[in-house]
Design an enzyme around this catalytic site. Structure first.
Site, short mmCIF file in Angstrom:
data_model
loop_
_atom_site.label_atom_id
_atom_site.label_comp_id
_atom_site.label_asym_id
_atom_site.label_seq_id
_atom_site.Cartn_x
_atom_site.Cartn_y
_atom_site.Cartn_z
N ASP A 78 0.87 -1.18 0.00
CA ASP A 78 0.00 0.00 0.00
C ASP A 78 0.90 1.22 0.00
O ASP A 78 1.48 1.59 1.03
CB ASP A 78 -0.91 -0.01 1.22
CG ASP A 78 -1.88 1.16 1.23
OD1 ASP A 78 -1.74 2.07 0.38
OD2 ASP A 78 -2.78 1.18 2.09
N ASN A 105 3.90 3.27 -11.74
CA ASN A 105 2.65 3.16 -12.48
C ASN A 105 1.43 3.16 -11.57
O ASN A 105 0.33 3.50 -11.99
CB ASN A 105 2.69 1.87 -13.30
CG ASN A 105 1.33 1.47 -13.84
OD1 ASN A 105 0.82 2.07 -14.77
ND2 ASN A 105 0.73 0.45 -13.23
N TYR A 183 -6.89 13.32 -9.28
CA TYR A 183 -6.01 12.51 -10.13
C TYR A 183 -5.13 13.40 -10.98
O TYR A 183 -3.90 13.21 -11.06
CB TYR A 183 -6.89 11.61 -10.99
CG TYR A 183 -6.17 10.63 -11.90
CD1 TYR A 183 -5.19 9.78 -11.42
CD2 TYR A 183 -6.52 10.55 -13.25
CE1 TYR A 183 -4.57 8.86 -12.25
CE2 TYR A 183 -5.91 9.63 -14.09
CZ TYR A 183 -4.93 8.79 -13.60
OH TYR A 183 -4.31 7.89 -14.42
N LYS A 187 -1.03 13.74 -10.72
CA LYS A 187 -0.17 13.45 -11.86
C LYS A 187 0.67 14.67 -12.25
O LYS A 187 1.83 14.53 -12.67
CB LYS A 187 -1.01 12.99 -13.05
CG LYS A 187 -1.61 11.60 -12.85
CD LYS A 187 -0.56 10.55 -12.58
CE LYS A 187 -1.14 9.14 -12.59
NZ LYS A 187 -0.11 8.11 -12.25
N THR A 218 -7.78 -1.23 -19.70
CA THR A 218 -7.27 -2.02 -18.59
C THR A 218 -8.42 -2.69 -17.84
O THR A 218 -8.28 -3.05 -16.67
CB THR A 218 -6.45 -1.14 -17.62
OG1 THR A 218 -7.28 -0.07 -17.15
CG2 THR A 218 -5.23 -0.56 -18.31
#
Length: 267
Positions: A78, A105, A183, A187, A218
């Site tokens: 984690d 990733n 997100y 990034k 994915t």
């Protein structure tokens, strides 16, 4: 610390499925010993394919690499836990040798927004941004990225290393990331860290680049998503995980010795 019998040792985060798994297999095929990290969890809101992928461990990826004659080890991790990062490098060094290829990733991949609605453009559930969602996203994508790069760099300098590769995964853009605001912010921070590493670590033979994959299946891509991507001139169509994995593996290769400080945007 044992010397590695392999040309290089790679640490790939988030490698139980998708781009991370494809990257681990590519690197192993290129002669790297690979330590894969994963965090298996159940996401009841995800598409069935994505839900199965997130809930999986990395045993299948490791088995596939070993069946092809490669060397791989999987570790549950984690990355929101700050103590995990040095333990991963310790495990890699003890089992495989010193890490000289780092691929970050893993992502929390939370869909939060300032304008919550039931579904986003791809039909995925959305939620309003909270402190908790923001902290979780930043912890996994950006803070863990910073810690991974820092530990990688310190250990390389201590052992007198003269070669290394850092590749991070990004998304969104300078205009922000509506519908996935935490997100996008995480990034953006990770890209800045990567570009700083490119400048500061070049004297040690280290390159650092970020890869911006196209829309990649994915497990979450539906027919509606495929239709939307096909109608958008920014994309060449939905990609498979091996498409960005090929680019990542090239950046980690000897051929990319002087390619550094870039954000490679794929279509």
């Amino acid at each position: 610390m044992p010397a590695s019998p392999h040309r290089h040792v790679a640490l790939v985060t988030g490698a139980n499925h998708g781009i991370g798994a494809a990257t681990a297999r590519r690197l192993a095929a290129d002669g790297c010993a690979v330590l894969l990290t994963f965090l298996a969890f159940d996401d009841p809101e995800a598409e069935e394919g994505s839900r199965r992928a997130h809930a999986s461990d990395a045993d299948g990826v490791v088995a596939a690499i070993r069946a092809d004659g490669g060397t791989a080890l999987a570790v549950a991790a984690d990355l929101s836990d700050a103590d995990v990062v040095p333990a991963l490098f310790d495990r890699a060094e003890a089992a495989l040798g010193p890490v000289d290829v780092l691929v970050h990733n893993a992502t929390a991949s939370l869909l939060d927004t300032f304008r919550p609605q039931a579904r986003d453009w791809a039909g995925r559930p959305q939620h309003g941004l909270t402190v908790e969602s923001f902290d979780r996203q930043l912890a996994v994508d950006a803070r863990a990225g910073a810690a991974l790069i820092a530990d990688f760099a310190v250990r390389l300098q201590v052992r007198g290393g003269t070669w290394g590769r850092i590749v991070t995964l990004t998304s969104g853009g300078v205009e922000g990331f509506p519908g996935e605001v935490s997100y996008g912010a995480a990034k953006a921070a990770l890209v800045s860290l990567t570009l700083s590493a490119a400048l500061e670590l070049s004297r040690f033979g280290v390159t650092a680049n970020a890869v911006h994959p196209p829309v990649t299946d994915t497990g979450w891509v539906t027919d509606e998503v495929r239709d939307a991507v096909a109608a958008d001139d920014r994309w060449m169509g939905v990609a498979g995980p091996d498409d960005p994995a090929r680019v990542i593996a090239w950046l980690a290769s000897e051929a990319a010795d002087r390619v550094t400080g870039n954000v490679l945007r794929m279509a």
